[in-house]
Design a protein around this motif. Structure first.
Motif, PDB file in Angstrom:
ATOM      1  N   ARG A  72      26.809  48.756  33.898  1.00 57.86           N
ATOM      2  CA  ARG A  72      27.111  49.507  32.671  1.00 57.86           C
ATOM      3  C   ARG A  72      27.765  48.609  31.620  1.00 57.86           C
ATOM      4  NH1 ARG A  72      29.536  55.535  33.881  1.00 57.86           N
ATOM      5  NH2 ARG A  72      28.055  56.169  35.505  1.00 57.86           N
ATOM      6  N   TYR A  73      28.637  47.735  32.061  1.00 61.44           N
ATOM      7  CA  TYR A  73      29.298  46.847  31.105  1.00 61.44           C
ATOM      8  C   TYR A  73      28.284  45.959  30.401  1.00 61.44           C
ATOM      9  CZ  TYR A  73      32.408  43.348  29.150  1.00 61.44           C
ATOM     10  OH  TYR A  73      33.041  42.496  28.284  1.00 61.44           O
ATOM     11  N   ARG A  74      27.368  45.393  31.153  1.00 60.34           N
ATOM     12  CA  ARG A  74      26.360  44.517  30.556  1.00 60.34           C
ATOM     13  C   ARG A  74      25.423  45.301  29.643  1.00 60.34           C
ATOM     14  NH1 ARG A  74      22.839  42.103  33.827  1.00 60.34           N
ATOM     15  NH2 ARG A  74      22.611  40.318  32.433  1.00 60.34           N
ATOM     16  N   GLU A  75      25.141  46.562  29.964  1.00 58.44           N
ATOM     17  CA  GLU A  75      24.337  47.416  29.095  1.00 58.44           C
ATOM     18  C   GLU A  75      25.069  47.700  27.788  1.00 58.44           C
ATOM     19  OE1 GLU A  75      21.174  49.457  29.454  1.00 58.44           O
ATOM     20  OE2 GLU A  75      20.867  47.543  30.467  1.00 58.44           O
ATOM     21  N   ASN A  76      26.367  47.972  27.888  1.00 59.52           N
ATOM     22  CA  ASN A  76      27.165  48.325  26.705  1.00 59.52           C
ATOM     23  C   ASN A  76      27.516  47.120  25.843  1.00 59.52           C
ATOM     24  OD1 ASN A  76      27.114  50.929  27.683  1.00 59.52           O
ATOM     25  ND2 ASN A  76      29.209  50.914  28.456  1.00 59.52           N
ATOM     26  N   HIS A  77      27.570  45.934  26.462  1.00 59.51           N
ATOM     27  CA  HIS A  77      28.007  44.734  25.738  1.00 59.51           C
ATOM     28  C   HIS A  77      27.038  43.580  26.026  1.00 59.51           C
ATOM     29  CE1 HIS A  77      31.792  46.823  24.941  1.00 59.51           C
ATOM     30  NE2 HIS A  77      31.798  47.166  26.207  1.00 59.51           N
ATOM     31  N   PRO A  78      25.814  43.679  25.499  1.00 59.39           N
ATOM     32  CA  PRO A  78      24.798  42.658  25.807  1.00 59.39           C
ATOM     33  C   PRO A  78      25.129  41.273  25.282  1.00 59.39           C
ATOM     34  CG  PRO A  78      24.037  44.126  24.057  1.00 59.39           C
ATOM     35  CD  PRO A  78      25.291  44.729  24.608  1.00 59.39           C
ATOM     36  N   GLY A  79      26.053  41.178  24.320  1.00 62.63           N
ATOM     37  CA  GLY A  79      26.421  39.871  23.784  1.00 62.63           C
ATOM     38  C   GLY A  79      27.413  39.106  24.637  1.00 62.63           C
ATOM     39  N   ILE A  80      27.899  39.723  25.696  1.00 68.01           N
ATOM     40  CA  ILE A  80      28.857  39.065  26.596  1.00 68.01           C
ATOM     41  C   ILE A  80      28.112  38.473  27.786  1.00 68.01           C
ATOM     42  CG2 ILE A  80      30.852  39.385  28.097  1.00 68.01           C
ATOM     43  CD1 ILE A  80      31.567  39.646  25.202  1.00 68.01           C
ATOM     44  N   GLY A  81      28.272  37.181  27.998  1.00 66.34           N
ATOM     45  CA  GLY A  81      27.717  36.545  29.185  1.00 66.34           C
ATOM     46  C   GLY A  81      28.656  36.751  30.361  1.00 66.34           C
ATOM     47  N   VAL A  82      28.179  37.411  31.406  1.00 66.92           N
ATOM     48  CA  VAL A  82      29.010  37.723  32.573  1.00 66.92           C
ATOM     49  C   VAL A  82      28.726  36.714  33.676  1.00 66.92           C
ATOM     50  CG1 VAL A  82      29.508  39.427  34.372  1.00 66.92           C
ATOM     51  CG2 VAL A  82      29.130  40.178  32.003  1.00 66.92           C
ATOM     52  N   GLU A  83      29.778  36.051  34.148  1.00 68.92           N
ATOM     53  CA  GLU A  83      29.668  35.117  35.268  1.00 68.92           C
ATOM     54  C   GLU A  83      30.459  35.674  36.443  1.00 68.92           C
ATOM     55  OE1 GLU A  83      30.690  31.148  34.211  1.00 68.92           O
ATOM     56  OE2 GLU A  83      29.288  31.059  32.512  1.00 68.92           O
ATOM     57  N   ILE A  84      29.862  35.649  37.635  1.00 69.80           N
ATOM     58  CA  ILE A  84      30.457  36.275  38.816  1.00 69.80           C
ATOM     59  C   ILE A  84      30.712  35.226  39.883  1.00 69.80           C
ATOM     60  CG2 ILE A  84      30.040  37.913  40.683  1.00 69.80           C
ATOM     61  CD1 ILE A  84      28.470  39.610  38.719  1.00 69.80           C
ATOM     62  N   THR A  85      31.913  35.280  40.458  1.00 68.18           N
ATOM     63  CA  THR A  85      32.296  34.392  41.558  1.00 68.18           C
ATOM     64  C   THR A  85      32.733  35.250  42.736  1.00 68.18           C
ATOM     65  OG1 THR A  85      33.046  32.664  40.032  1.00 68.18           O
ATOM     66  CG2 THR A  85      33.851  32.553  42.303  1.00 68.18           C
ATOM     67  N   GLU A  86      32.175  34.990  43.915  1.00 66.58           N
ATOM     68  CA  GLU A  86      32.533  35.753  45.116  1.00 66.58           C
ATOM     69  C   GLU A  86      33.516  34.964  45.958  1.00 66.58           C
ATOM     70  OE1 GLU A  86      30.360  37.609  49.101  1.00 66.58           O
ATOM     71  OE2 GLU A  86      29.221  37.407  47.235  1.00 66.58           O
ATOM     72  N   GLY A  87      34.514  35.654  46.500  1.00 68.65           N
ATOM     73  CA  GLY A  87      35.492  34.981  47.352  1.00 68.65           C
ATOM     74  C   GLY A  87      36.544  35.942  47.852  1.00 68.65           C
ATOM     75  N   THR A  88      37.560  35.421  48.513  1.00 72.80           N
ATOM     76  CA  THR A  88      38.639  36.238  49.039  1.00 72.80           C
ATOM     77  C   THR A  88      39.626  36.575  47.920  1.00 72.80           C
ATOM     78  OG1 THR A  88      40.028  34.337  49.592  1.00 72.80           O
ATOM     79  CG2 THR A  88      38.446  35.062  51.264  1.00 72.80           C
ATOM     80  N   ALA A  89      40.520  37.513  48.214  1.00 77.19           N
ATOM     81  CA  ALA A  89      41.555  37.867  47.241  1.00 77.19           C
ATOM     82  C   ALA A  89      42.432  36.656  46.931  1.00 77.19           C
ATOM     83  CB  ALA A  89      42.395  39.018  47.785  1.00 77.19           C
ATOM     84  N   ARG A  90      42.723  35.857  47.950  1.00 79.68           N
ATOM     85  CA  ARG A  90      43.549  34.667  47.738  1.00 79.68           C
ATOM     86  C   ARG A  90      42.842  33.685  46.806  1.00 79.68           C
ATOM     87  NH1 ARG A  90      45.816  30.474  52.406  1.00 79.68           N
ATOM     88  NH2 ARG A  90      46.988  29.134  50.981  1.00 79.68           N
ATOM     89  N   ASP A  91      41.522  33.500  47.020  1.00 78.30           N
ATOM     90  CA  ASP A  91      40.746  32.631  46.128  1.00 78.30           C
ATOM     91  C   ASP A  91      40.821  33.136  44.690  1.00 78.30           C
ATOM     92  OD1 ASP A  91      39.928  31.104  48.290  1.00 78.30           O
ATOM     93  OD2 ASP A  91      38.072  32.227  48.573  1.00 78.30           O
ATOM     94  N   ALA A  92      40.686  34.460  44.543  1.00 79.71           N
ATOM     95  CA  ALA A  92      40.674  35.054  43.209  1.00 79.71           C
ATOM     96  C   ALA A  92      41.992  34.821  42.485  1.00 79.71           C
ATOM     97  CB  ALA A  92      40.379  36.551  43.307  1.00 79.71           C
ATOM     98  N   VAL A  93      43.095  35.008  43.190  1.00 79.29           N
ATOM     99  CA  VAL A  93      44.406  34.821  42.563  1.00 79.29           C
ATOM    100  C   VAL A  93      44.582  33.371  42.132  1.00 79.29           C
ATOM    101  CG1 VAL A  93      46.893  34.856  42.957  1.00 79.29           C
ATOM    102  CG2 VAL A  93      45.482  36.752  43.763  1.00 79.29           C
ATOM    103  N   MET A  94      44.164  32.442  42.973  1.00 74.10           N
ATOM    104  CA  MET A  94      44.272  31.019  42.636  1.00 74.10           C
ATOM    105  C   MET A  94      43.438  30.689  41.399  1.00 74.10           C
ATOM    106  SD  MET A  94      44.159  29.297  46.454  1.00 74.10           S
ATOM    107  CE  MET A  94      44.098  27.637  45.786  1.00 74.10           C
ATOM    108  N   GLN A  95      42.242  31.276  41.312  1.00 74.43           N
ATOM    109  CA  GLN A  95      41.380  30.984  40.168  1.00 74.43           C
ATOM    110  C   GLN A  95      41.888  31.668  38.899  1.00 74.43           C
ATOM    111  OE1 GLN A  95      37.141  30.410  40.541  1.00 74.43           O
ATOM    112  NE2 GLN A  95      37.221  31.015  42.686  1.00 74.43           N
TER     113      GLN A  95
END
Length: 296
Positions: free
Chosen positions: A110-133
């Motif tokens: 839905r976000y990408r549909e509503n805001h097509p001008g935003i390039g969305v980049e996705i990173t998968e990992g653990t919660a600890r990885d996410a906090v560090m990033q």
């Protein structure tokens, strides 16, 4: 800047009066600004004659470049405005998994549909990885299991999922409509290193603390699909959020954990100094989607 705009108008219309009318200013103002520009440059841009003007060779080259610069400036102004409103730019999102038809997958779609001008980049990992990033400014936001209390990050609960036990379909308890933690005492649990694996491990230890025999928890560096396949082959059982049941699987059954006090909460976490409008729009959409039912 006004001198350049008025001179460009004269170059377009090749007539001071027509240029002045188009700009909504006095012809004398246009003539004076163009003359001042020529004096500043030390170059004659126009040759005046009775019917109007024509560009000199120097003027033609000059206005070709000025026009290109004005177009670039106009584009820069528009882009800056779109970025400020969250309609242009990039958004880096950390996730534990992206399961088709899950709440998170629907949110990002839905976000990408509503805001097509935003390039969305996705990173998968653990919660600890996410906090560090997040702390390294490599992510704008992360969606994690639980309700983390991080003194340097903002957190907001977004949606919930019932907790499910995953058993081989030939397991003696597979025919039940639900399962309790007491019934899982003595089972071998399979847990991933990645994704929500660390939180799953800690949850099993918490729920079975003090029970005998103590739980056997085996950890594997595999993906979610491989772990479910291992359960189907009889390596052990595992626990997951209900969205995992949306994955195409065979050889396993998903049973609600009947005595789990409440569903699993999933939260958004982000850096307080991040003032991105793109992030703000995502969080608003997430809250709006999660408010009515708050399910996966």
């Amino acid at each position: 800047m006004a001198s350049y705009v008025q001179a460009l108008a004269v170059a377009e219309y090749l007539n001071f009066r027509h240029a002045a009318n188009a700009l909504g200013v006095a012809q004398s103002s246009v003539s004076a600004r163009v003359k001042a520009l020529e004096d500043d440059l030390g170059v004659l841009l126009f040759e005046r004659h009775a019917r109007g003007v024509r560009l000199t060779e120097a003027g033609r080259h000059f206005f070709e470049r000025v026009a290109a610069g004005v177009d670039q400036l106009d584009h820069a102004v528009k882009t800056a405005g779109m970025t400020a409103s969250g309609e242009c730019g990039r958004l880096h999102i950390g996730i534990h998994a992206l399961i088709p038809r899950s709440f998170l997958a629907e949110l990002i779609w839905r976000y990408r549909e509503n805001h097509p001008g935003i390039g969305v980049e996705i990173t998968e990992g653990t919660a600890r990885d996410a906090v560090m990033q997040l702390r390294a400014d490599r992510l704008d936001v992360a969606f994690v299991a639980g309700t983390p209390e991080l003194p340097d990050c903002h957190a907001r609960p977004i949606w919930t999922e019932p907790l499910m036990a995953v058993l081989p379909e030939k397991h003696s308890l597979a025919g039940q409509s639900a399962i309790s933690w007491a019934e899982m005492v003595g089972e071998t649990f399979l847990v991933r290193y990645g994704g929500t694996g660390p939180q799953v491990h800690d949850h099993i230890v918490l729920r079975l603390a003090g029970r005998w025999p103590t739980p056997s928890i085996l950890r594997f560096d595999v993906g979610r699909g491989t772990l479910l396949s291992m359960v189907g082959q009889g390596f052990g059982i595992t626990i997951v959020g209900a969205a995992t049941a949306l994955l195409p699987t065979s050889g396993v059954v998903f049973l609600p954990v009947a005595d789990e006090p409440e569903p699993v909460t999933f939260s958004a976490i982000w850096w307080p100094s991040n003032r991105s409008a793109a992030l703000r729009n995502l969080l608003t959409l997430a809250s709006d989607m999660g408010r009515p039912s708050r399910t996966y």
